[in-house]
Design an enzyme around this catalytic site. Structure first.
Site, mmCIF file in Angstrom:
data_model
loop_
_atom_site.group_PDB
_atom_site.id
_atom_site.type_symbol
_atom_site.label_atom_id
_atom_site.label_comp_id
_atom_site.label_asym_id
_atom_site.label_seq_id
_atom_site.Cartn_x
_atom_site.Cartn_y
_atom_site.Cartn_z
ATOM 1 N N ASP A 1 5.687 8.158 31.151
ATOM 2 C CA ASP A 1 5.554 7.677 29.930
ATOM 3 C C ASP A 1 6.906 6.850 29.663
ATOM 4 O O ASP A 1 7.891 7.633 29.513
ATOM 5 C CB ASP A 1 5.213 8.866 29.091
ATOM 6 C CG ASP A 1 4.908 8.540 27.619
ATOM 7 O OD1 ASP A 1 5.111 7.265 27.273
ATOM 8 O OD2 ASP A 1 4.277 9.500 26.753
ATOM 9 N N ASP B 1 2.018 1.966 28.029
ATOM 10 C CA ASP B 1 3.126 2.551 28.405
ATOM 11 C C ASP B 1 2.986 3.869 28.982
ATOM 12 O O ASP B 1 3.958 4.786 29.307
ATOM 13 C CB ASP B 1 4.172 2.641 27.168
ATOM 14 C CG ASP B 1 3.445 3.545 25.946
ATOM 15 O OD1 ASP B 1 2.348 3.671 26.151
ATOM 16 O OD2 ASP B 1 4.094 3.823 25.127
ATOM 17 N N GLU B 2 1.759 4.196 29.564
ATOM 18 C CA GLU B 2 1.463 5.530 30.226
ATOM 19 C C GLU B 2 0.941 5.256 31.728
ATOM 20 O O GLU B 2 0.080 4.385 31.446
ATOM 21 C CB GLU B 2 0.815 6.471 29.528
ATOM 22 C CG GLU B 2 1.512 6.949 28.194
ATOM 23 C CD GLU B 2 0.492 7.786 27.362
ATOM 24 O OE1 GLU B 2 0.149 8.915 27.937
ATOM 25 O OE2 GLU B 2 0.050 7.324 26.343
#
Lengths: 374, 394
Positions: free
Chosen positions: B9, B104-105
């Site tokens: 993350d 974003d993960e």
């Protein structure tokens, strides 16, 4: 109105005309089936306001008359009655239905405002063997789309009957594949006339047409209406008044390679590789290629796994190695409806259309557009 | 053989990217999103601002009230996608099984790779180091035997760290954590559980199943398994896209030319994603919100479309029919529905033309993919970008 008729005859006739009745109609009258009884016959009519099916049964009416019965309810009831005689009688503004120990009275409408087929003594376009039209529609109609809303007209929602010089072409396409059946023009005096018949009509027509050799079907054409008359039935409706794309232009005349494959082996292989795709996968892809003297079909789906099928084939002339990616359903569809031992696959390149022909039956052509893989 | 899942993350991703673009932002409180004196919401905020109570999702105006010293920057959507792909490429050097969970993960699956992998903590250090060296972005990792525990662990590792949950210790790791840490427990569920005296994930794991069932229905069983740290197999892990769309709020305008220009930019974004997924669209939906918040949507069925210009043309016609009041507009959006994954299926008619257009768009998309959406744009969309920010800040 009063008549006695066998349950089997009546439910058969009802099943046929109810195909034209739309379950979603907003017009109360159109949710009904019209009953017309004369001394000699019973005529049933179902319609969605445009597509209309009329069917006449030879039977003796006791009292003449006409009325409208609610389609859904009536069909449900009659098909569940025992296989005995049914007596229908208009009584006190209702329809009394008596059969064996069953006794029903249902509400009806007077015979008003129901669309009727025009008298079409004129306008006869052609006449051809019913079995011929039936099998031609069977090999083509599946390629076209069924319009879900029934309101739009698009060339993919109809089947084209094109009388052209010496030929009658029957064409159907969904924009990605196309089926073409070419036969001798049954009315050679018609040099150029094309009818784009909605798929909803051709689909029901195909099912209803008799397959006997000696029966004929007559085609009538009046302004923008088409009628198919056979046995004691008439199918009628409006034609799509739109331009059909130039289908002959997309049929490849010369191809680089021909391979002859066993139809049922190819069909079964395609059905198996399709299992590798999830049911929900919208557009499955398989690679079809030749390698030495076998035809290889391979499929791969990220979520499930992969599969490869190999089968022998016979090289045609000319021949060059084939390599193409296609939607297997398009090929499986056609293999399910054609009646042939082997099929010829014509191929030019990864982006050119793949053509399927039947060596035993010239005049039939099926085209699939490939999927680009890069 | 134990499986090993790494949940990666990126820390305050939008803020981190903004700091790369403008190093002067490093160490200062940063809020990415709308105009503090105008409209818009907080898309992301740095850790410095969180101390003041700023959270993503609140209006920019509220954030300004809480933390007036923060630097407000407008987002640069196209850079985020670029950096996200960059990070994904780096992660793919470690394992081929990299699944993006959001921009974003990422979820990395190392199952069956024990012999190639160092110990989990060494692996985590290497991944973090490589991502930071190549992109300058801080990333937090959670390592566990299943994705869910890994995700919770990555949350505990933040900011800029990693957390390993050894096999067999999943339940013990989760037990002391507050309810809100578990994905799937929102404010409503949290309140229901708290009212019954359950405050930690361990409490939920210990409660009899019948009670959770009575409280939450069939989700109760899944939730209890999750809180015990067990893998929950859902019927459909991968989501299929049904529609995709973009919308933009701006300084009210009634100028049709300006609205068209905004629409052109939105169409380019939607078209890029459409083709990226291999889809074509069959339904174009236009959304229009007037300054008094009256909102209208109009839609049109179309033949399978994939090119920006064809979608834009339909969008403009819809805009014309929708924009009927003599009132300024504050938001325009375009949504593509009826998605079918058949971009590469050639059509029968005019397929040569289709191949040319497809190749053109493939080239356009590859440039946009590498250098951002703004790098290659239509004239109309370009004019929109030229004019709008200047007026918005005026």
């Amino acid at each position: 109105m009063k008549l006695t008729i066998s349950q089997e005859k009546l439910s058969q006739a009802l099943n046929l005309v109810s195909k034209a009745v739309s379950s979603r109609t907003l017009n109360l009258v159109l949710a009904h089936i019209r009953f017309q009884v004369t001394k000699k016959s019973l005529t049933l009519t179902g319609s969605d306001g445009d597509f209309t099916i009329e069917h006449t049964v030879d039977t003796e009416g006791e009292r003449e008359g006409a009325l409208l019965v609610p389609a859904r309810l009536f069909v449900d009831l009659i098909t569940r009655l025992p296989k005995k005689d049914v007596t229908l009688e208009r009584q006190d503004g209702m329809l009394k239905i008596v059969s064996g120990y069953s006794d029903y009275s249902i509400n009806i409408l007077p015979d008003e405002n129901f669309p009727s087929l025009p008298l079409f003594e004129e306008g006869k376009l052609a006449q051809l063997p019913a079995g011929l039209l039936r099998s031609a529609l069977g090999r083509t109609t599946f390629s076209a789309l069924k319009d879900p809303s029934g309101t739009t007209s698009h060339y993919t929602h109809g089947v084209l009957l094109n009388f052209h010089e010496d030929n009658l072409d029957i064409v159907a396409t969904d924009g990605h594949r196309l089926a073409l059946e070419r036969m001798d023009n049954p009315a050679p005096e018609i040099k150029d006339r094309s009818l784009l018949v909605p798929t909803t009509i051709t689909e029901e027509l195909r099912r209803a047409l008799p397959s006997e050799e000696d029966k004929t079907v007559e085609i009538y054409f009046l302004s923008n209406q088409v009628f198919f008359k056979f046995d004691n039935s008439v199918f009628g409706g409006s034609l799509f008044d739109i331009k059909y794309p130039d289908y002959l232009k997309v049929v490849p005349k010369e191809t680089k390679s021909v391979a002859n494959v066993n139809r049922s082996a190819l069909r079964e292989a395609l059905q198996r590789v399709l299992i590798v795709f999830k049911v929900k996968e919208q557009n499955p892809v398989v690679r079809v290629e030749t390698s030495g003297d076998s035809l290889v079909i391979s499929s791969e789906s990220q979520d499930v796994g992969k599969g490869v099928e190999e089968m022998p084939f016979t090289q045609g002339s000319p021949f060059a190695d084939i390599r193409i990616a296609i939607n297997p359903a398009y090929l499986a569809d056609v293999l399910a409806v054609v009646d042939a031992d082997t099929v010829d696959l014509h191929w030019t390149s990864e982006v050119n259309p793949l053509k399927l022909e039947l060596p035993e039956k010239p005049g039939y052509t099926y085209i699939v557009m490939p999927i680009r893989m890069d | 053989m134990e499986s090993l899942i790494v949940h990666a993350d990126l820390d305050t991703f939008y803020v981190s990217v903004q700091r790369l673009l403008d190093p002067s932002l490093v160490g200062r409180p940063v809020i990415v999103g709308g105009d503090p004196h105008g409209r818009g919401i907080v898309a992301a905020c740095s850790y410095e601002t969180r101390a003041f109570g700023v959270r993503s999702g609140m209006t920019a105006r509220d954030a300004y009230r809480l933390c007036p010293q923060a630097v407000f920057v407008r987002g640069h959507g196209e850079y985020y996608g670029y950096y996200s792909r960059l990070v994904k490429n780096i992660l793919e050097d470690f394992t081929p099984e990299v699944a993006p969970m959001s921009i974003d993960e990422f979820r990395l699956d190392f199952s069956g790779m024990e012999r190639m992998c160092p110990a989990p903590s060494a692996l985590a250090e290497r991944i973090r180091e490589k991502v930071y060296l190549h992109t300058g972005l801080p990333i937090s990792l959670g390592l566990a035997t299943n994705g869910l525990v890994a995700k919770v662990a990555s949350g505990q590792a933040k900011p800029d760290g990693y957390r390993v949950v050894p096999p067999g210790e999943e339940a013990a790791f989760l037990a002391p954590l507050p309810l809100g840490k578990m994905p799937g427990i929102g404010p409503v569920t949290e309140r229901m559980l708290t009212e019954r005296g359950l405050t930690t994930l361990g409490d939920v794991a210990r409660v009899p199943l019948v009670m959770l069932r009575a409280l939450l229905g069939k989700h109760g069983e899944a939730l209890r398994m999750k809180c015990k740290g067990e893998q929950v197999i859902t019927a459909r892990e991968t989501r299929t896209v049904k529609t995709l769309g973009h919308e933009s709020t701006f300084k009210d305008t009634a100028d049709p030319a300006k609205l068209r220009a905004i629409l052109a930019g939105l169409t380019a974004e939607a078209g890029f994603r459409l083709r990226g997924g291999g889809y074509t669209t069959r339904l174009v939906i236009l959304k229009l919100r007037y300054s008094d918040f009256e909102t209208h949507t109009h839609q049109r069925r179309v033949d399978a479309l994939f090119s920006d210009d064809a979608i834009f043309k339909v969008g403009c016609e819809l805009l014309e029919s929708t924009f009927s009041r003599r009132v300024s507009v504050r938001l325009v959006g375009i949504r593509l529905a009826g998605l079918v994954r058949d971009l590469h299926q050639l059509p029968l008619f005019e397929w040569q033309r289709r191949i040319k257009r497809q190749e053109l768009y493939a080239a356009i998309d590859s440039v946009r993919g590498r250098f951002g959406l703004e790098s290659l744009t239509t004239l109309t969309a370009h004019q929109a970008r030229e004019r709008l920010p200047a007026e918005a800040s005026a």
